[in-house]
Write a protein that holds these residues in place. Structure first.
Motif, mmCIF file in Angstrom:
data_model
loop_
_atom_site.group_PDB
_atom_site.id
_atom_site.type_symbol
_atom_site.label_atom_id
_atom_site.label_comp_id
_atom_site.label_asym_id
_atom_site.label_seq_id
_atom_site.Cartn_x
_atom_site.Cartn_y
_atom_site.Cartn_z
ATOM 1 N N ILE A 259 0.832 -1.209 0.000
ATOM 2 C CA ILE A 259 0.000 0.000 0.000
ATOM 3 C C ILE A 259 0.864 1.256 0.000
ATOM 4 N N HIS A 260 1.976 1.215 0.733
ATOM 5 C CA HIS A 260 2.856 2.388 0.792
ATOM 6 C C HIS A 260 3.328 2.796 -0.602
ATOM 7 N N TRP A 261 3.873 1.852 -1.357
ATOM 8 C CA TRP A 261 4.441 2.198 -2.668
ATOM 9 C C TRP A 261 3.348 2.463 -3.696
ATOM 10 N N ALA A 262 2.266 1.704 -3.598
ATOM 11 C CA ALA A 262 1.178 1.915 -4.561
ATOM 12 C C ALA A 262 0.530 3.281 -4.353
ATOM 13 N N ARG A 263 0.288 3.642 -3.112
ATOM 14 C CA ARG A 263 -0.397 4.905 -2.816
ATOM 15 C C ARG A 263 0.536 6.115 -3.020
ATOM 16 N N SER A 264 1.772 6.037 -2.530
ATOM 17 C CA SER A 264 2.678 7.177 -2.700
ATOM 18 C C SER A 264 2.952 7.400 -4.191
ATOM 19 N N GLY A 265 3.014 6.311 -4.936
ATOM 20 C CA GLY A 265 3.190 6.441 -6.384
ATOM 21 C C GLY A 265 2.000 7.112 -7.041
ATOM 22 N N LEU A 266 0.802 6.720 -6.618
ATOM 23 C CA LEU A 266 -0.424 7.342 -7.152
ATOM 24 C C LEU A 266 -0.458 8.833 -6.862
ATOM 25 N N GLU A 267 -0.046 9.201 -5.648
ATOM 26 C CA GLU A 267 -0.066 10.634 -5.280
ATOM 27 C C GLU A 267 0.924 11.419 -6.141
ATOM 28 N N ALA A 268 2.096 10.833 -6.388
ATOM 29 C CA ALA A 268 3.076 11.497 -7.260
ATOM 30 C C ALA A 268 2.524 11.617 -8.681
ATOM 31 N N PHE A 269 1.852 10.560 -9.127
ATOM 32 C CA PHE A 269 1.258 10.560 -10.468
ATOM 33 C C PHE A 269 0.210 11.669 -10.568
ATOM 34 N N GLU A 270 -0.636 11.771 -9.548
ATOM 35 C CA GLU A 270 -1.666 12.819 -9.543
ATOM 36 C C GLU A 270 -1.014 14.204 -9.572
ATOM 37 N N HIS A 271 0.036 14.375 -8.775
ATOM 38 C CA HIS A 271 0.735 15.664 -8.739
ATOM 39 C C HIS A 271 1.272 16.002 -10.130
ATOM 40 N N PRO B 108 -3.533 -0.892 -15.371
ATOM 41 C CA PRO B 108 -3.210 -2.090 -14.570
ATOM 42 C C PRO B 108 -2.804 -1.755 -13.139
ATOM 43 N N HIS B 109 -2.167 -0.591 -12.952
ATOM 44 C CA HIS B 109 -1.805 -0.216 -11.586
ATOM 45 C C HIS B 109 -3.056 0.020 -10.745
ATOM 46 N N VAL B 110 -4.052 0.676 -11.314
ATOM 47 C CA VAL B 110 -5.290 0.916 -10.553
ATOM 48 C C VAL B 110 -5.984 -0.419 -10.249
ATOM 49 N N PHE B 111 -5.957 -1.344 -11.203
ATOM 50 C CA PHE B 111 -6.503 -2.681 -10.922
ATOM 51 C C PHE B 111 -5.800 -3.316 -9.712
ATOM 52 N N ARG C 190 -7.348 -4.373 -6.004
ATOM 53 C CA ARG C 190 -7.204 -5.737 -5.470
ATOM 54 C C ARG C 190 -6.636 -5.722 -4.045
ATOM 55 N N PHE C 191 -5.744 -4.764 -3.780
ATOM 56 C CA PHE C 191 -5.098 -4.698 -2.461
ATOM 57 C C PHE C 191 -5.719 -3.620 -1.566
ATOM 58 N N ASN C 192 -6.922 -3.165 -1.940
ATOM 59 C CA ASN C 192 -7.634 -2.172 -1.128
ATOM 60 C C ASN C 192 -6.821 -0.920 -0.839
ATOM 61 N N VAL C 193 -6.073 -0.465 -1.833
ATOM 62 C CA VAL C 193 -5.351 0.804 -1.704
ATOM 63 C C VAL C 193 -6.368 1.938 -1.857
ATOM 64 N N ASN C 194 -6.245 2.939 -0.993
ATOM 65 C CA ASN C 194 -7.136 4.091 -1.044
ATOM 66 C C ASN C 194 -7.007 4.813 -2.390
ATOM 67 N N LEU C 195 -8.131 4.958 -3.065
ATOM 68 C CA LEU C 195 -8.117 5.630 -4.374
ATOM 69 C C LEU C 195 -8.803 6.996 -4.316
ATOM 70 N N GLU C 196 -9.027 7.494 -3.102
ATOM 71 C CA GLU C 196 -9.582 8.846 -2.935
ATOM 72 C C GLU C 196 -8.483 9.889 -3.118
ATOM 73 N N GLY C 197 -8.875 11.100 -3.468
ATOM 74 C CA GLY C 197 -7.923 12.211 -3.456
ATOM 75 C C GLY C 197 -6.988 12.260 -4.651
ATOM 76 N N VAL C 198 -7.248 11.428 -5.651
ATOM 77 C CA VAL C 198 -6.430 11.479 -6.883
ATOM 78 C C VAL C 198 -7.381 11.587 -8.077
ATOM 79 N N PRO C 199 -8.142 12.722 -8.134
ATOM 80 C CA PRO C 199 -9.264 12.804 -9.083
ATOM 81 C C PRO C 199 -8.866 12.787 -10.554
ATOM 82 N N LEU C 200 -7.756 13.436 -10.916
ATOM 83 C CA LEU C 200 -7.374 13.440 -12.333
ATOM 84 C C LEU C 200 -6.984 12.032 -12.768
#
Lengths: 222, 222
Positions: free
Chosen positions: A132-144, A178-181, A185-195
């Motif tokens: 979750i740490h790497w998946a979520r921090s990566g998503l936040e960087a992607f959103e940024h 595929p990353h979002v899939f 699957r691992f219940n990573v929080n997908l809130e707060g990354v609207p774009l």
């Protein structure tokens, strides 16, 4: 063409998206990663890294690494394109793709999770926290990054992007979806990354992305 | 152009090689990763992922992700090329580069080693074993891939490669050389991968690779 791949492998999923998006026929050859079929000499005799996917061309040449395969498909079957035409734009799309392929996915693939459990004796909770740490921090960087690109578009008087970059899917979307899939699957929080999630939703409205998803694969298991 | 980078970052090193190989002038802007300067808002305001390197073009556009930057440089300054002309060959070179950039380097960069130590409480020996495991297994896969490519060249009646692919440096060499530097620093065994080490030696005989190496950087510290 033959695609050696695995329904749940996100690198395989990227290439399936590209093949379906370009309307290219291929034979689906399943390689069961959890059963270790990628270590079979018949497979490792073709590719150095014993990973999936491998694309075998009609001339029998084996190509590895998902992003290299997609660029090959884009160069040999240019329409519809998966990269924009202009160098700066291409660099922006490739950077988004590489944020997933070089920063997020490598840390959470099966062989790394196995090392955590078997060699470092990390328990289930620790393994999930790592994921979750790497998946979520990566998503936040992607959103940024998407926010920065949106600001650039706005100053240029361009309409907001529908997908990761612009108004058609690109290599970046092939990597993001595929990353979002995996996150789901691992219940990573997908809130707060609207774009990011808007680009994902736009992709999943397209038949190519639907046809490429794990549940549509012949080797799919629930 | 300005390159925001760090002497010891292997992704930065890749881009420095490309810049020197193409004879392109750039301003070297050090970003001290160990002191956390990449988290400074002045830096993260430019790039989504708060990583190095970032190339800022003469028009002030910030580009991230080392392989995307090198492809951009290759498209905008094509001579000397860092990718071959033919799609299949380009795919082979990109796959070699991505074996380093997507399979080896992401597991051993600073933020991952920090997570092992601070979050998973892995001790020094465990951290070093992790580093060596991914660096060495990656090298072995890379060597295996070079062997497969050498067999292909032989059946085509081509001379053996001098560098990773063919008789001139490519994107693959830009990625391999910094990885070998990392291996040397962490005492990873470099025996038994002769094609890989021959390519490394051929690269290090060239001024561009010498000029780009960490010890030649203005922010170098022993």
């Amino acid at each position: 063409m033959k695609l050696f791949n695995y329904f749940r492998s996100s690198a395989s999923f990227r290439v399936r998206i590209a093949l379906h998006y370009k309307g290219l026929d291929y034979d689906y050859i399943p390689v069961h990663l959890v059963r270790g079929e990628h270590h079979d000499p018949a497979y490792t005799g073709r590719v150095g890294d014993a990973l999936v996917p491998t694309l075998v061309t009609d001339d029998g040449v084996a190509l590895s690494q998902s992003m290299a395969i997609i660029e090959y498909l884009d160069e040999t079957h240019p329409a519809p394109p998966l990269l924009p035409a202009e160098p700066l734009a291409r660099a922006q799309v490739r950077a988004l793709a590489q944020m997933v392929a070089c920063e997020m996915h490598p840390l959470n693939n099966l062989r790394v999770l196995k090392y955590l459990v078997h060699e470092l004796k990390v328990d289930e909770a620790g393994k999930n926290a790592w994921y979750i740490h790497w998946a979520r921090s990566g998503l936040e960087a992607f959103e940024h990054q998407l926010v920065l690109l949106a600001q650039q578009r706005a100053t240029q008087g361009l309409a907001p992007s529908v997908y990761c970059w612009g108004d058609a899917p690109t290599l970046a979307d092939c990597c993001l979806v595929p990353h979002v899939f995996n996150c789901q699957r691992f219940n990573v929080n997908l809130e707060g990354v609207p774009l990011t999630m808007a680009a994902f939703a736009a992709c999943m409205a397209l038949p190519a992305f639907q046809q490429a998803q794990p549940s549509a694969c012949p080797d799919h298991q629930p």
